[in-house]
Design a protein around this motif. Structure first.
Motif, mmCIF file in Angstrom:
data_model
loop_
_atom_site.group_PDB
_atom_site.id
_atom_site.type_symbol
_atom_site.label_atom_id
_atom_site.label_comp_id
_atom_site.label_asym_id
_atom_site.label_seq_id
_atom_site.Cartn_x
_atom_site.Cartn_y
_atom_site.Cartn_z
ATOM 1 N N ALA A 1 13.480 -0.374 2.480
ATOM 2 C CA ALA A 1 12.115 -0.096 2.020
ATOM 3 C C ALA A 1 11.848 1.389 1.807
ATOM 4 O O ALA A 1 12.332 2.236 2.562
ATOM 5 N N GLY A 2 11.032 1.688 0.818
ATOM 6 C CA GLY A 2 10.579 3.048 0.574
ATOM 7 C C GLY A 2 9.450 3.427 1.517
ATOM 8 O O GLY A 2 8.774 2.570 2.066
ATOM 9 N N GLY B 1 6.804 -2.436 -3.172
ATOM 10 C CA GLY B 1 6.205 -1.125 -3.357
ATOM 11 C C GLY B 1 6.824 -0.350 -4.496
ATOM 12 O O GLY B 1 6.213 -0.153 -5.555
ATOM 13 N N THR B 2 8.068 0.072 -4.295
ATOM 14 C CA THR B 2 8.735 0.980 -5.235
ATOM 15 C C THR B 2 8.612 0.540 -6.698
ATOM 16 O O THR B 2 8.361 1.373 -7.575
ATOM 17 N N HIS C 1 0.229 -0.285 9.667
ATOM 18 C CA HIS C 1 1.596 0.221 9.773
ATOM 19 C C HIS C 1 1.669 0.898 11.130
ATOM 20 O O HIS C 1 0.705 1.535 11.552
ATOM 21 N N GLN D 1 9.959 -5.657 7.357
ATOM 22 C CA GLN D 1 10.265 -4.475 6.534
ATOM 23 C C GLN D 1 11.725 -4.073 6.745
ATOM 24 O O GLN D 1 12.078 -3.446 7.744
ATOM 25 N N PHE E 1 -2.895 3.264 9.116
ATOM 26 C CA PHE E 1 -1.870 3.576 10.103
ATOM 27 C C PHE E 1 -2.506 3.418 11.487
ATOM 28 O O PHE E 1 -3.705 3.643 11.646
ATOM 29 N N ASN F 1 -5.217 -0.844 3.883
ATOM 30 C CA ASN F 1 -4.131 -0.549 4.827
ATOM 31 C C ASN F 1 -4.380 0.735 5.618
ATOM 32 O O ASN F 1 -4.778 1.756 5.058
ATOM 33 N N GLY G 1 11.211 -4.635 1.161
ATOM 34 C CA GLY G 1 12.355 -3.725 1.203
ATOM 35 C C GLY G 1 13.420 -4.108 0.202
ATOM 36 O O GLY G 1 14.144 -5.075 0.404
ATOM 37 N N GLY G 2 13.485 -3.378 -0.903
ATOM 38 C CA GLY G 2 14.551 -3.574 -1.881
ATOM 39 C C GLY G 2 14.302 -4.681 -2.887
ATOM 40 O O GLY G 2 15.170 -4.972 -3.701
ATOM 41 N N GLN H 1 6.354 -8.434 -0.229
ATOM 42 C CA GLN H 1 5.566 -7.222 -0.460
ATOM 43 C C GLN H 1 6.470 -6.231 -1.195
ATOM 44 O O GLN H 1 7.574 -5.940 -0.742
ATOM 45 N N PRO I 1 0.857 -1.192 0.000
ATOM 46 C CA PRO I 1 0.000 0.000 0.000
ATOM 47 C C PRO I 1 0.887 1.233 0.000
ATOM 48 O O PRO I 1 1.859 1.300 0.759
ATOM 49 N N MET I 2 0.575 2.218 -0.848
ATOM 50 C CA MET I 2 1.426 3.408 -0.953
ATOM 51 C C MET I 2 0.568 4.663 -0.958
ATOM 52 O O MET I 2 0.144 5.150 -2.011
ATOM 53 N N ALA I 3 0.311 5.178 0.255
ATOM 54 C CA ALA I 3 -0.561 6.348 0.405
ATOM 55 C C ALA I 3 0.001 7.513 -0.379
ATOM 56 O O ALA I 3 1.197 7.801 -0.327
ATOM 57 N N TRP J 1 9.043 9.542 -2.063
ATOM 58 C CA TRP J 1 9.232 8.245 -1.400
ATOM 59 C C TRP J 1 9.740 7.204 -2.392
ATOM 60 O O TRP J 1 9.198 7.036 -3.486
HETATM 61 C C1 LIG Z 1 5.485 5.742 -2.131
HETATM 62 C C2 LIG Z 1 5.378 4.828 -0.946
HETATM 63 C C3 LIG Z 1 4.315 4.989 -0.063
HETATM 64 C C4 LIG Z 1 4.152 4.091 1.013
HETATM 65 N N1 LIG Z 1 3.031 4.214 1.814
HETATM 66 C C5 LIG Z 1 2.759 3.217 2.704
HETATM 67 C C6 LIG Z 1 1.481 3.184 3.347
HETATM 68 O O1 LIG Z 1 0.621 4.030 3.140
HETATM 69 N N2 LIG Z 1 1.261 2.167 4.221
HETATM 70 C C7 LIG Z 1 2.185 1.181 4.465
HETATM 71 O O2 LIG Z 1 1.910 0.275 5.241
HETATM 72 N N3 LIG Z 1 3.383 1.195 3.850
HETATM 73 C C8 LIG Z 1 3.691 2.176 2.972
HETATM 74 N N4 LIG Z 1 4.888 2.149 2.294
HETATM 75 C C9 LIG Z 1 5.897 1.114 2.628
HETATM 76 C C10 LIG Z 1 5.570 -0.219 1.962
HETATM 77 O O3 LIG Z 1 4.541 -0.869 2.669
HETATM 78 C C11 LIG Z 1 6.751 -1.209 1.907
HETATM 79 O O4 LIG Z 1 7.300 -1.417 3.182
HETATM 80 C C12 LIG Z 1 7.853 -0.797 0.953
HETATM 81 O O5 LIG Z 1 7.332 -0.241 -0.216
HETATM 82 C C13 LIG Z 1 8.703 -2.025 0.586
HETATM 83 O O6 LIG Z 1 9.935 -1.651 0.068
HETATM 84 P P1 LIG Z 1 10.200 -1.271 -1.483
HETATM 85 O O7 LIG Z 1 9.605 0.069 -1.652
HETATM 86 O O8 LIG Z 1 11.695 -1.282 -1.566
HETATM 87 O O9 LIG Z 1 9.528 -2.324 -2.324
HETATM 88 C C14 LIG Z 1 5.098 3.042 1.232
HETATM 89 C C15 LIG Z 1 6.175 2.912 0.340
HETATM 90 C C16 LIG Z 1 6.326 3.782 -0.742
HETATM 91 C C17 LIG Z 1 7.481 3.568 -1.690
#
Ligand SMILES: Cc1cc2nc3c(=O)[nH]c(=O)nc-3n(C[C@H](O)[C@H](O)[C@H](O)COP(=O)(O)O)c2cc1C
Length: 350
Positions: free
Chosen positions: A181-182, A240-241, A134, A177, A73, A71, A218-219, A238, A21-23, A325
């Motif tokens: 991670a981003g 994200g990026t 989170h 995580q 917080f 998701n 993460g990564g 999981q 999830p990426m708010a 992010w």
């Molecule tokens: C742009 C962005 C926004 C994020 N927003 C949330 C969020 O709203 N809730 C959450 O649980 N994690 C959030 N995360 C963290 C991700 O859940 C996750 O830990 C992370 O993306 C994994 O690492 P990666 O980015 O290297 O794949 C966010 C990550 C990014 C990159």
């Protein structure tokens, strides 16, 4: 408690792959695309009003193929602190002056609300297959309410202690995580950044310490990364990026450009955009104030004063004050449909 390592037995998707999830960077469109491709799409709700949350949940319920996640917080909102807010605005003064904005006219505010019974009232009719958190878990009565809908509960751990705590307090699976991670660190038992471990160090130690399935984050940017996480004992991943440049994401043009440029090689943890440490591409605000400037007020209060500065510079086509992010490995970012990213990552489960 016997050890459970089968994530798809708990969350029955084709692949044990959660789109993070990426708010602020995506809504239902990305989540639906990932679900259709056999992963678990996630809807980030931390920054949604009750009305928008309801609308997005309706879309997910009507259109999602397979299990999906919503998701939240679960931080404790801080007491408003006028002196801390004044110190923050003072630290930002050169930026306010440059932008020609009167900092006294900028309203203070939270921007992100934690999960609560009022939010649960909105979510309950939809009984999402998965609810992820989170910053820990909600209070026991609220968590019991979520579980009573049949939702599987997942949360992020950034240390072995947090993983053990999450299992003890009712998480059905734990996301390990790593520091790569981003976005925001999910840390909740300690505020000490020295406690934070990289994915390679954290993941196998969490796998040893808990019985619930462990999801690596993460990564991870490609099938090789997925394979490495699975070799270290993960039950799933999981990511994200790698999804941020997909057409289904709502990532801004400036953010996409930064992700696709060499700038993405330099990320830092910063508290400047919200008050909690989160990983993003280094920009002018981070360079000028230092990414962990102590003047940033408690989460999520730092956001309000930066918001008009962000808007000002974005209008000029600049990301000087924008949170960009990103995780440490943006090499998986491609401007292709999320189905393509999902299929590429899923190759790592073969
Ligand atoms: C742009 C962005 C926004 C994020 N927003 C949330 C969020 O709203 N809730 C959450 O649980 N994690 C959030 N995360 C963290 C991700 O859940 C996750 O830990 C992370 O993306 C994994 O690492 P990666 O980015 O290297 O794949 C966010 C990550 C990014 C990159």
């Amino acid at each position: 408690m016997p050890k459970h390592t089968n994530l798809t037995a708990l969350i029955p998707s084709r692949h044990p792959l959660l789109q993070a999830p990426m708010a602020g960077a995506q809504g239902a469109a990305l989540a639906l695309a990932v679900c259709a491709a056999g992963g678990v799409g996630s809807l980030p709700a931390a920054m949604l009003s009750p009305e928008s949350l309801k609308a997005e949940l309706q879309v997910m319920r009507e259109q999602a193929r397979g299990p999906w996640n919503v998701n939240f917080f679960c931080h404790t909102p801080p007491e408003p602190d006028g002196a801390a807010e004044a110190r923050w605005r003072e630290a930002l003064r050169p930026f306010f002056n440059e932008a020609g904005i009167d900092s006294a006219a900028v309203p203070a505010g939270a921007g992100r609300v934690p999960f609560s019974h009022a939010v649960a009232d909105v979510v309950e009719p939809f009984a999402p297959p998965v609810v992820s958190f989170h910053f820990g878990l909600p209070a026991a009565d609220l968590l019991a309410r979520v579980k009573s809908w049949g939702s599987r509960v997942v949360s992020s751990a950034t240390t072995v202690e947090e993983a053990v705590w999450l299992q003890a307090h009712g998480a059905d699976a734990v996301i390990a995580q790593g520091l790569e991670a981003g976005g925001h660190r999910g840390m909740f038992l300690s505020t000490e950044l020295g406690t934070q471990l990289g994915t390679f160090a954290l993941l196998p130690q969490v796998v040893r310490a808990v019985q619930v399935p462990v999801i690596a984050a993460g990564g991870i940017a490609d099938a090789t990364g997925v394979r490495a996480a699975m070799a270290l004992g993960a039950a799933g991943v999981q990511v994200g990026t790698a999804y941020l440049c997909c057409p289904e994401a709502t990532t801004s043009r400036l953010h996409r450009e930064a992700l696709m440029s060499e700038a993405a090689r330099h990320t830092e943890l910063t508290t400047l955009f919200s008050g909690r440490p989160a990983r993003g591409i280094v920009n002018r605000l981070m360079r000028t104030l230092g990414p962990l400037n102590p003047a940033a007020p408690a989460f999520p209060l730092a956001t309000a004063a930066v918001a008009p500065l962000r808007a000002h510079f974005e209008q000029l086509g600049r990301s000087d004050c924008s949170p960009l992010w990103a995780g440490q490995n943006a090499s998986g970012c491609r401007a292709v449909p999320a189905a393509e990213i999902t299929a590429a990552l899923a190759g790592g489960f073969d």
